[in-house]
Design a protein around this motif. Structure first.
Motif, short mmCIF file in Angstrom:
data_model
loop_
_atom_site.label_atom_id
_atom_site.label_comp_id
_atom_site.label_asym_id
_atom_site.label_seq_id
_atom_site.Cartn_x
_atom_site.Cartn_y
_atom_site.Cartn_z
N ALA B 118 17.04 -46.73 -24.33
CA ALA B 118 16.75 -47.73 -24.06
C ALA B 118 16.01 -47.46 -22.78
N VAL B 119 15.95 -47.05 -22.44
CA VAL B 119 15.45 -46.30 -20.24
C VAL B 119 14.04 -46.90 -20.20
N GLY B 120 14.07 -46.98 -19.08
CA GLY B 120 12.67 -47.60 -19.44
C GLY B 120 11.34 -46.69 -18.97
N ARG B 121 10.06 -47.03 -18.30
CA ARG B 121 8.96 -46.01 -17.87
C ARG B 121 9.88 -45.16 -16.96
N ALA B 122 9.90 -45.65 -15.96
CA ALA B 122 9.90 -44.29 -14.84
C ALA B 122 11.38 -44.01 -14.98
N GLU B 123 12.54 -44.48 -15.26
CA GLU B 123 13.99 -42.96 -15.62
C GLU B 123 13.34 -41.98 -16.90
N ARG B 124 12.46 -42.46 -18.35
CA ARG B 124 11.97 -41.62 -18.60
C ARG B 124 11.40 -40.54 -18.21
N LEU B 125 10.38 -40.76 -17.13
CA LEU B 125 9.54 -40.03 -16.70
C LEU B 125 10.40 -39.24 -15.42
N ALA B 126 11.29 -39.85 -15.19
CA ALA B 126 11.66 -38.87 -13.80
C ALA B 126 13.26 -37.64 -14.89
N VAL B 127 12.89 -38.37 -16.23
CA VAL B 127 13.89 -36.66 -16.49
C VAL B 127 12.76 -36.07 -17.10
N VAL B 128 11.53 -36.52 -17.70
CA VAL B 128 10.84 -35.86 -18.01
C VAL B 128 10.08 -34.97 -16.51
N ASP B 129 9.97 -35.31 -15.43
CA ASP B 129 10.30 -34.01 -14.32
C ASP B 129 11.04 -33.59 -14.01
N LYS B 130 11.82 -33.68 -13.92
CA LYS B 130 13.23 -32.87 -13.90
C LYS B 130 13.57 -31.76 -15.06
N VAL B 131 13.10 -32.03 -16.33
CA VAL B 131 13.18 -31.34 -17.60
C VAL B 131 11.96 -30.05 -17.19
N VAL B 132 11.08 -30.28 -16.63
CA VAL B 132 9.92 -29.86 -16.74
C VAL B 132 9.69 -28.35 -15.44
N ALA B 133 10.90 -28.95 -14.61
CA ALA B 133 10.87 -28.74 -13.33
C ALA B 133 12.40 -26.99 -13.69
N GLU B 134 12.76 -27.92 -14.27
CA GLU B 134 14.01 -26.27 -14.69
C GLU B 134 13.37 -25.53 -15.77
N CYS B 135 12.35 -26.19 -16.82
CA CYS B 135 12.24 -24.90 -17.32
C CYS B 135 11.11 -23.84 -16.94
N LEU B 136 10.58 -24.80 -15.88
CA LEU B 136 9.60 -23.86 -15.60
C LEU B 136 10.49 -23.06 -14.75
N ALA B 137 11.75 -22.91 -13.94
CA ALA B 137 12.23 -22.13 -12.44
C ALA B 137 12.99 -21.00 -13.64
N GLY B 138 13.43 -21.93 -14.98
CA GLY B 138 14.72 -20.78 -15.73
C GLY B 138 13.06 -20.24 -16.62
N ALA B 139 12.54 -20.22 -16.34
CA ALA B 139 11.27 -19.33 -17.43
C ALA B 139 10.91 -18.21 -16.32
N GLY B 140 11.08 -18.42 -14.56
CA GLY B 140 10.56 -17.78 -13.94
C GLY B 140 9.60 -17.87 -13.35
N ARG B 141 8.49 -19.05 -12.58
CA ARG B 141 7.34 -19.45 -13.21
C ARG B 141 6.76 -20.61 -12.34
N THR B 142 5.90 -20.59 -11.86
CA THR B 142 5.31 -22.16 -11.47
C THR B 142 4.73 -22.76 -12.79
#
Lengths: 388, 388
Positions: B118-142
């Motif tokens: 049900a969440v709108g655009r901004a909230e979903r994109l915030a989740v996207v940003d967070k998942v991407v940042a955590e995935c990059l960090a988890g892989a030890g990359r930028t």
């Protein structure tokens, strides 16, 4: 960077050079050695070498210098498109057609004869034999000179050239069509679905020449489809693509019935002849005829929409016998597509109409030769009678 | 046959040799020069020449000789798959996923987080940003190390990476997704439909590895399709292929409603969660649940039949979230297909299930690199940070 060529590489290179020269000559006006070298991307000596061999083999010949030219004109060469021949046959419900063409696809003779949709296998094949014989004679050729033949039929065919299933033609299912035609001609005999071959013809000499993804619709007393995907004919895993008509929900089974059952036709009219009367009456503004056309178009567009939604083609070609009545069909058809599709592609009337299938058969036979003669890996040899 | 190489031919040959060596090393255990020369079809000196340059550029490195080997072992080389990285992101209705992979497609890290449909655009994109940042960090990359990124979304997207139409996600239509993700990573950002990427994943690491023509079905709270034709992802002229669901006659719009509207769920259950309860109850033999599943399968199979009849694929892959309940869906689904299709293809359950989309995004990003890095005509240069 020395030492990287093994012996096999050189003969392979020779073969690629040969094909480069053949490609530089085919479908072109006669060319000089210099022009060929430039077009093939080869040196002049290498080109001369290859041309000498092609000439000895009979693929290439010198043409007479242009009359009135001054001095000693440069020798010009042409590809001998008449080194070999292909035959295309279209076995339809109402008509049998045959075309003889040269290796450049120039049609040298065409022949056709009407046949009743009701006749059985033997009688239809007798008409086929006659049309093929007359077409060969008309072209001044014999069956033994055909390098490849493609036969078009409605229904499903297998790789061996057998009709696996045909609902349109009586006693047709189970017929080994390739075997029958092989008695008339030399060379390979290929059998393919008619809608598919019509689609091929449209990409070759029809309205779909510049499109990579095409849904071709064969509209007539039956409805069929041929798909061009990424520039190539899409056959399907068991050569059963385009058979959307089998799904009752998509309207193609009942579409023609709105025309055949039209109440405005004189009593006793052959149901197969009613469609033409309906279109003519609709053209005059007859209300009942317009209703029948609208119902036909609605069901026809339903199946067409499914294909468009599935494939998102660049182009839809409206072909088959009914395409001659595009003036009363095309606009309502476009409107129906627009109602149902996410993106409505361009819809274009076939300019080939009923000739598309036989022309596609010729193209198909030529494609077979291209694959086996003029392709890297083929090892181009001197032109030989087929079958040898 | 002398004189046929111009200067440009030699540098072209050099480039082809370089790619032949790269291809001989990629996805392989480390190889000696002799092994590479054989695999690439080149002479030993030419191979050595190319490898020296690739090593200097950073594409290739020597590996330590195996421990305990006698004498002086031959040098072995490997392709440096960690010379570059790709990111795959799957923005779904219920979950956002991200994967970081190396140039060989080895997944180095994966991250996921649930999100409400049900969440709108901004909230979903915030989740996207967070998942991407955590995935990059988890892989030890930028993000700056990513050479290419592909983002999966439902709906239609254009070539620029904008969401043209999405009915599944709130406030999603019109979003310039490529632009948003470009703020997180370097290199090109590609956006593609999720069903299509899942189809790609199945041909890469799933059940469709050996098939050339595949209909992939994404079965879940929405139904989608991805088409593989002649071994390639079929996008359509305006990237709108596989949208058969838009046709009400083909059942996909109403299919899920048979599950969501099931009367057996406890009052107050989120309609999106009912499907799982229905499948569980059907598994136990609950009659009402079995009826709901049967109705769902019937509508689902109707649209699937249209795709099968249109394309005659070798294989149908049953994927998406519902594929985890294949035990109650697959048999009735096969029976429905058999009733409707002329030839029923093999139907196989996806082994990737919900992971397929993100994995397909990785493959898609890698394909982009293959096209621009490891292809004749690319002029392979030293690995560089993306965007430079």
């Amino acid at each position: 960077m020395s030492g990287q060529f093994a012996g096999g590489d050189l003969s392979r290179l020779r073969q690629l050079n040969t094909l480069a020269v053949v490609h530089a000559l085919r479908h072109q006006p006669p060319r000089t050695l210099t022009e060929m070298a430039r077009a093939a991307g080869l040196s002049r000596p290498a080109t001369e070498d290859v041309v000498r061999e092609l000439e000895a083999q009979g693929w290439v010949e010198q043409v007479d210098p242009a009359a009135g030219s001054m001095g000693r004109p440069a020798r010009r060469y042409r590809f001998r498109a008449d080194a070999g021949w292909v035959l295309g046959v279209d076995i339809g419900g109402h008509t049998v057609r045959a075309l003889v063409a040269d290796l450049d696809g120039e049609i040298r003779h065409s022949e056709r004869q009407p046949v009743s949709p009701a006749v059985g296998r033997a009688e239809r094949l007798a008409v086929v034999d006659k049309v093929v014989a007359e077409c060969l004679a008309g072209a001044g050729r014999t069956g033994a000179e055909m390098w490849a033949t493609t036969v078009a039929t409605s229904g499903l065919v297998d790789d061996a050239g057998r009709v696996v299933l045909s609902v349109a033609l009586p006693e047709w299912t189970g017929l080994h069509l390739a075997e029958h035609i092989s008695r008339l001609v030399s060379g390979p005999v290929l059998v393919e679905n008619d809608s598919r071959l019509a689609a091929l013809a449209e990409t070759w000499r029809g309205v779909a020449r510049y499109a990579r993804d095409v849904v071709y619709l064969l509209a007539g007393l039956r409805t069929g489809a041929g798909l061009i995907i990424d520039g190539r004919l899409h056959r399907g895993f068991a050569r059963a693509s385009g058979e959307i008509g089998a799904l009752p929900e998509l309207g193609w089974i009942r579409a023609q019935e709105h025309l055949r059952g039209w109440s405005g036709a004189p009593a006793g009219t052959d149901p197969d002849d009613v469609a033409g009367l309906v279109f003519a009456a609709a053209r005059e503004g007859d209300r009942r005829a317009l209703t029948a056309v609208r119902r036909y178009v609605k069901d026809f567009a339903l199946g067409a929409s499914a294909l468009v939604l599935a494939l998102d083609p660049q182009l839809v070609v409206f072909g088959g016998g009914f395409s001659r009545s595009a003036d009363v069909i095309l606009e309502p058809f476009r409107r129906e597509l627009e109602k149902r599709c996410i993106r409505t592609p361009e819809v274009v009337q076939s300019a080939l109409a009923e000739d598309a299938v036989a022309l596609g058969a010729v193209r198909h036979a030529l494609d077979h030769l291209e694959l086996h003669l003029f392709n890297p890996g083929s090892g181009l040899a001197a032109p030989a009678a087929p079958g040898r």
